[in-house]
Design a protein around this motif. Sequence first.
Motif: not given
Length: 98
Positions: A7-25
Amino acid sequence: MMEENIKFNELESKVLDLLENYTKIKEELVVLESENTRLKNKLRDSQVHNLNLMEEVKRLKVVNGMSGNQEYKKMMKLKMNKLIKEVDSCIAQIKTNS
């Protein structure tokens, strides 16, 4: 414990995806702001150019009216009458104020 790590790894993956999307935006926002500024400048330049062309059209109509072109002669006559009325009105105001 293993389940918590997953669950922690999934959460970490989602946070990283969000950060990547935020950077792109953020990058896209910078590009769009730049494009917006460029388009505003282009619009302002076009408006100035349009005003200059409208003034040139007015001048050409006056020249055509003075050169005897029948189409513009009546328009020039009306314009001259309007200007004369304005001058008469100013003279009348000066006389009443004196």
